[in-house]
Each structure stands twice: as structure tokens, then as C-alpha cells.
Design an enzyme around this catalytic site. Structure first.
Site, PDB file in Angstrom:
ATOM      1  NE  ARG A 228      -6.781   3.601  14.245  1.00  0.00           N
ATOM      2  CZ  ARG A 228      -7.818   3.903  15.231  1.00  0.00           C
ATOM      3  NH1 ARG A 228      -7.410   3.664  16.467  1.00  0.00           N
ATOM      4  NH2 ARG A 228      -8.919   4.488  14.983  1.00  0.00           N
ATOM      5  CG  HIS A 276      -8.590  -0.991  18.839  1.00  0.00           C
ATOM      6  ND1 HIS A 276      -8.169  -0.746  17.389  1.00  0.00           N
ATOM      7  CD2 HIS A 276      -9.147   0.016  19.188  1.00  0.00           C
ATOM      8  CE1 HIS A 276      -8.464   0.221  17.069  1.00  0.00           C
ATOM      9  NE2 HIS A 276      -8.893   1.035  18.109  1.00  0.00           N
TER      10      HIS A 276
HETATM   11  P1  NDP Z   1      -6.094  14.735  17.873  1.00  0.00           P
HETATM   12  O1  NDP Z   1      -6.157  15.035  16.352  1.00  0.00           O
HETATM   13  O2  NDP Z   1      -6.745  15.614  18.879  1.00  0.00           O
HETATM   14  O3  NDP Z   1      -4.456  14.937  18.372  1.00  0.00           O
HETATM   15  C1  NDP Z   1      -3.662  14.244  17.621  1.00  0.00           C
HETATM   16  C2  NDP Z   1      -2.189  14.727  18.256  1.00  0.00           C
HETATM   17  O4  NDP Z   1      -1.133  13.775  17.444  1.00  0.00           O
HETATM   18  C3  NDP Z   1      -1.941  16.275  18.122  1.00  0.00           C
HETATM   19  O5  NDP Z   1      -1.227  16.669  19.105  1.00  0.00           O
HETATM   20  C4  NDP Z   1      -1.017  16.099  17.046  1.00  0.00           C
HETATM   21  O6  NDP Z   1      -0.279  17.105  16.755  1.00  0.00           O
HETATM   22  C5  NDP Z   1      -0.303  14.970  17.049  1.00  0.00           C
HETATM   23  N1  NDP Z   1       0.249  14.464  15.780  1.00  0.00           N
HETATM   24  C6  NDP Z   1      -0.188  14.191  14.555  1.00  0.00           C
HETATM   25  N2  NDP Z   1       0.782  13.966  13.639  1.00  0.00           N
HETATM   26  C7  NDP Z   1       1.873  14.272  14.318  1.00  0.00           C
HETATM   27  C8  NDP Z   1       3.410  14.019  13.990  1.00  0.00           C
HETATM   28  N3  NDP Z   1       3.468  13.561  12.312  1.00  0.00           N
HETATM   29  N4  NDP Z   1       4.375  14.542  14.839  1.00  0.00           N
HETATM   30  C9  NDP Z   1       3.883  14.834  15.906  1.00  0.00           C
HETATM   31  N5  NDP Z   1       2.731  14.752  16.546  1.00  0.00           N
HETATM   32  C10 NDP Z   1       1.764  14.350  15.651  1.00  0.00           C
HETATM   33  O7  NDP Z   1      -6.490  13.204  18.273  1.00  0.00           O
HETATM   34  P2  NDP Z   1      -7.017  12.477  19.260  1.00  0.00           P
HETATM   35  O8  NDP Z   1      -6.212  12.854  20.495  1.00  0.00           O
HETATM   36  O9  NDP Z   1      -8.506  12.619  19.526  1.00  0.00           O
HETATM   37  O10 NDP Z   1      -6.617  10.945  19.147  1.00  0.00           O
HETATM   38  C11 NDP Z   1      -5.596  10.512  18.784  1.00  0.00           C
HETATM   39  C12 NDP Z   1      -5.652   8.919  18.283  1.00  0.00           C
HETATM   40  O11 NDP Z   1      -5.992   7.985  19.294  1.00  0.00           O
HETATM   41  C13 NDP Z   1      -6.558   8.827  16.922  1.00  0.00           C
HETATM   42  O12 NDP Z   1      -6.062   9.372  15.836  1.00  0.00           O
HETATM   43  C14 NDP Z   1      -6.772   7.365  17.022  1.00  0.00           C
HETATM   44  O13 NDP Z   1      -5.900   6.724  16.309  1.00  0.00           O
HETATM   45  C15 NDP Z   1      -6.270   6.868  18.579  1.00  0.00           C
HETATM   46  N6  NDP Z   1      -7.563   6.393  19.267  1.00  0.00           N
HETATM   47  C16 NDP Z   1      -7.411   5.066  19.674  1.00  0.00           C
HETATM   48  C17 NDP Z   1      -8.688   4.674  20.324  1.00  0.00           C
HETATM   49  C18 NDP Z   1      -8.192   3.188  20.997  1.00  0.00           C
HETATM   50  O14 NDP Z   1      -9.518   2.657  21.263  1.00  0.00           O
HETATM   51  N7  NDP Z   1      -7.326   2.573  21.050  1.00  0.00           N
HETATM   52  C19 NDP Z   1      -9.766   5.280  20.726  1.00  0.00           C
HETATM   53  C20 NDP Z   1      -9.793   6.531  20.092  1.00  0.00           C
HETATM   54  C21 NDP Z   1      -8.637   6.932  19.724  1.00  0.00           C
HETATM   55  P3  NDP Z   1      -0.643  18.731  16.660  1.00  0.00           P
HETATM   56  O15 NDP Z   1      -1.212  19.075  18.077  1.00  0.00           O
HETATM   57  O16 NDP Z   1       0.446  19.751  16.259  1.00  0.00           O
HETATM   58  O17 NDP Z   1      -1.701  18.903  15.747  1.00  0.00           O
HETATM   59  C1  OXD Z   2     -11.226   5.106  17.661  1.00  0.00           C
HETATM   60  C2  OXD Z   2     -11.097   3.698  18.046  1.00  0.00           C
HETATM   61  O1  OXD Z   2     -10.679   5.673  16.571  1.00  0.00           O
HETATM   62  O2  OXD Z   2     -11.798   3.248  18.498  1.00  0.00           O
HETATM   63  O3  OXD Z   2     -12.341   5.784  18.035  1.00  0.00           O
HETATM   64  O4  OXD Z   2      -9.825   3.312  17.541  1.00  0.00           O
END
Ligand code: NDP
Ligand code: OXD
Length: 313
Positions: A228, A276
Site C-alpha cells: 500500500r 496499482h
Molecule cells: P496477509 O494478511 O495474508 O499477510 C500480511 C502479512 O503482513 C503477514 O505476514 C503479516 O504478519 C504481515 N504484517 C502485518 N502487519 C505487520 C507488522 N506490523 N509487522 C510485520 N509484519 C506485518 O495479506 P496478503 O498477503 O494477502 O496481502 C498483503 C497486502 O497486499 C494487502 O493487505 C494489500 O494491502 C496488498 N495488496 C496489494 C495489491 C495491489 O494490487 N497492489 C493487490 C492485493 C493486495 P503475520 O504473518 O504475523 O500475520
Molecule cells: C487489493 C488491491 O487490495 O487491489 O486487492 O489493492
């Protein structure tokens, strides 16, 4: 019993048509044409306007139309009902394509070859490191981070992952929240795939960039962010590029989207921008997933991808 699509910043019309086509038996409406608010039992949302959901007295659940839910939590009047997010194999796979492609572009110095081609220059850039010599560090080892890590490893990159709680992934070096410095010190190419939460906002700043490895094969560390825009401090990215702390940045997400015309990132020679769309989704698959979650919940089962309201992801 109706589903409300509550969408801003995307065109809601194709979504309304899609959801009605996928579930013709259902009453599906699109905000602002809510009808009687008491009819609405589920909301499928992308950046819903603040306060709209709190006026739905029979709302039982909210499903984000994306993988991220920061846009849902941005509503200060969010009703206290379960919230689900999208997990979709196609989305995950496309994100990994973006990560692998841009990691290879950096490894193989493709941006330099593009510039040489424009000058009709036949030049071989050395050194030419192998994938195994580049230490990739993935911040966020969730659904997306783990898939990207596996695919990068197949190509031979040396991959490590950092997450809030340390994950155990076979064959992968992993670090927990308190080992950030250790993780950064072994990272040449940093890939951010984290959610935007109060804990992660602005984490990609100058002080973090200065803790990345300084002895990498590409000369200076590289940042890639597809999590993000709120994770990054864009003024710090520019400062880090200009002082040489970062060698390049590839960004799919931005503090303000669309990226404003006046942003210096647009024309910076060391910056690569995508709008994005790193994980462009198969929207029918997303629609089917959202409907499947609502059907489950109606049967009395919890959402499969319910998010933790306290952690906000
Ligand atoms: P998940 O919830 O599966 O994974 C999130 C990861 O981030 C987990 O490993 C989590 O840790 C870690 N995390 C969260 N907070 C912290 C912190 N404070 N410190 C360290 N690690 C942290 O999410 P996804 O993998 O499915 O997606 C991740 C993000 O990707 C989404 O939230 C979204 O913002 C973004 N995204 C962007 C897209 C785009 O088009 N650019 C498309 C889709 C998603 P833990 O394992 O300990 O829970
Ligand atoms: C999502 C994105 O969160 O597209 O799926 O950013």
C-alpha cells in the site's frame, strides 16, 4: 435480504452487472441506490464512503472486494460485524508475476539496457550477478509474500521473509517482528507486501532504507512496494535515491492515487511506476468468491477469510 455494493473510485456499474449475472436469484443493489436500508444484510465494498454502513440496521457482514481491508477500516463509523477479504489464486499469482518480473528487471539491469538501446549502444554491463547472489527480503509473509517467495526461490534468488510473527517456511530464512534490523542488514532487494495498518503506516522511510545491506551485488539496495502507498514516505524514497542509499525503486502503490501529475516520482530516472495494477484480478473470480463467503455466512458458518479487527488485516 439484499446485498449492497458500496463502491467508490471504481466504476460500480460493471460490478453491479457482474454480481447480478453471477447470482441472478439475489437482490443486489449498488450504493447510493440503497432502497430500504433494512433490506441490506451484506455489503461488498471498495472504499465505501464513511458512515454509509452504519445506517444499515440489519447488516450481518462486510466483504472487501480486494485483498486489503485498510479502505474498510478507514470508515470511523464502521459497524461491529465480521469483515472478510478476498483471497484468490489468480490474484496471488498475478502479484507474484509482478514481483518476479521486476526482481529480474533489476537483477538483469534491464532499465540500463533500455537506455542503451535508445542510444543504439551495444554494451555488455558487468558485473552480471546470478539470481542466487541477490538477497531478496520480503516484508509481509502472508498469502502474497509466501507465494512470491516460493516463485523467486524457483528462479534461484536468495530469499528471506519478515512478518509480525515469525513464520516457518521450509527452505526460507524467516524473521519475526523484533528482528527487523537483522532482516534489513541481509537484504539487497526489499519487497513490501504488507497491509496498511496503524503499525505499518510510514514504515518505509529513510531510517529503514539506511539499515539495508550496503555490500550487495547491485551496488545499492532496491525498494519494491506493491502493498500500500501508505507504507512508504515518498519524500524519503526520493531523498534515499538522491543520496545513493537506494539504487532504484519500483512502486505500484502511492501515498495518493492516482499519483499526482506533479509528483517527482514520475520522471525520476531510478523509479519504475505501475498504476496499482500489480495484481489485476479476474473480477468474475472475485465476485464468485465474495458470493461464496456471503452464502457461508448465511448458513451460519464464519467467513473463511475473516480479518482480525484488532490487528486491522
Ligand atoms: P496477509 O494478511 O495474508 O499477510 C500480511 C502479512 O503482513 C503477514 O505476514 C503479516 O504478519 C504481515 N504484517 C502485518 N502487519 C505487520 C507488522 N506490523 N509487522 C510485520 N509484519 C506485518 O495479506 P496478503 O498477503 O494477502 O496481502 C498483503 C497486502 O497486499 C494487502 O493487505 C494489500 O494491502 C496488498 N495488496 C496489494 C495489491 C495491489 O494490487 N497492489 C493487490 C492485493 C493486495 P503475520 O504473518 O504475523 O500475520
Ligand atoms: C487489493 C488491491 O487490495 O487491489 O486487492 O489493492
Amino acid at each position: 435480504m439484499a446485498i449492497l455494493l458500496c463502491i467508490t473510485q471504481w466504476d460500480p456499474v460493471p460490478w453491479l452487472e457482474r454480481m447480478r449475472r453471477l447470482a441472478p436469484e439475489r437482490d443486489i443493489r449498488a450504493w447510493p441506490d440503497v432502497g430500504d436500508p433494512a433490506d441490506i444484510t451484506y455489503a461488498a465494498v471498495w472504499k465505501q464512503p464513511a458512515g454509509v454502513l452504519k445506517d444499515l440496521p440489519n447488516l450481518k457482514g462486510i466483504v472487501s472486494l480486494g485483498a486489503g481491508v485498510d479502505h474498510v477500516f478507514a470508515d470511523p463509523a464502521l459497524p461491529d460485524v465480521p469483515i472478510a477479504r478476498v483471497i484468490d489464486a489468480d490474484l496471488t499469482s498475478r502479484m507474484s508475476e509482478w514481483v518476479v518480473m521486476h526482481a529480474l528487471i533489476h537483477l538483469r539491469r534491464q532499465r540500463l539496457y533500455d537506455a542503451l538501446q535508445r542510444e543504439r549502444l551495444w554494451r555488455d554491463i558487468r558485473p552480471a550477478p546470478a539470481a542466487g547472489e541477490l538477497r531478496v527480503g520480503i516484508m509481509g509473509m502472508g498469502v502474497l509474500g509466501q507465494d512470491a517467495a516460493a516463485k523467486l526461490r524457483t528462479i534461484g534468488f536468495s530469499v528471506a521473509g519478515w512478518s509480525r510473527t515469525r513464520r516457518t517456511v521450509e527452505g526460507l530464512e524467516t524473521y519475526g517482528g523484533d528482528a527487523l534490523d537483522e532482516f534489513l542488514a541481509r537484504t539487497d532487494l526489499l519487497v513490501a507486501l504488507m497491509p496498511l495498518t496503524p503499525d505499518t503506516r510510514g514504515i518505509l522511510d529513510l531510517s529503514l532504507f539506511r539499515r539495508l545491506a550496503r555490500d550487495g551485488v547491485l551496488g545499492a539496495p532496491i525498494l519494491m512496494n506493491a502493498g500500500r502507498g501508505g507504507l512508504q514516505v515518498e519524500a524519503d524514497i526520493l531523498a534515499a535515491l538522491d543520496e545513493g542509499t537506494l539504487g532504484a525503486a519500483t512502486l505500484d502503490v502511492f501515498e495518493t492515487e492516482p499519483l499526482p501529475q506533479e509528483s517527482p516520482l514520475w520522471l525520476h530516472p531510478k523509479v519504475t511506476i505501475t498504476p496499482h495494477n500489480s495484481a489485476i484480478s479476474d473480477e468474475d473470480a472475485v465476485g464468485r468468491f465474495v458470493l461464496s463467503q456471503i452464502e457461508r455466512h448465511e448458513r451460519g458458518l464464519p467467513f473463511e477469510t475473516e480479518v482480525d479487527r484488532r490487528a486491522r488485516y
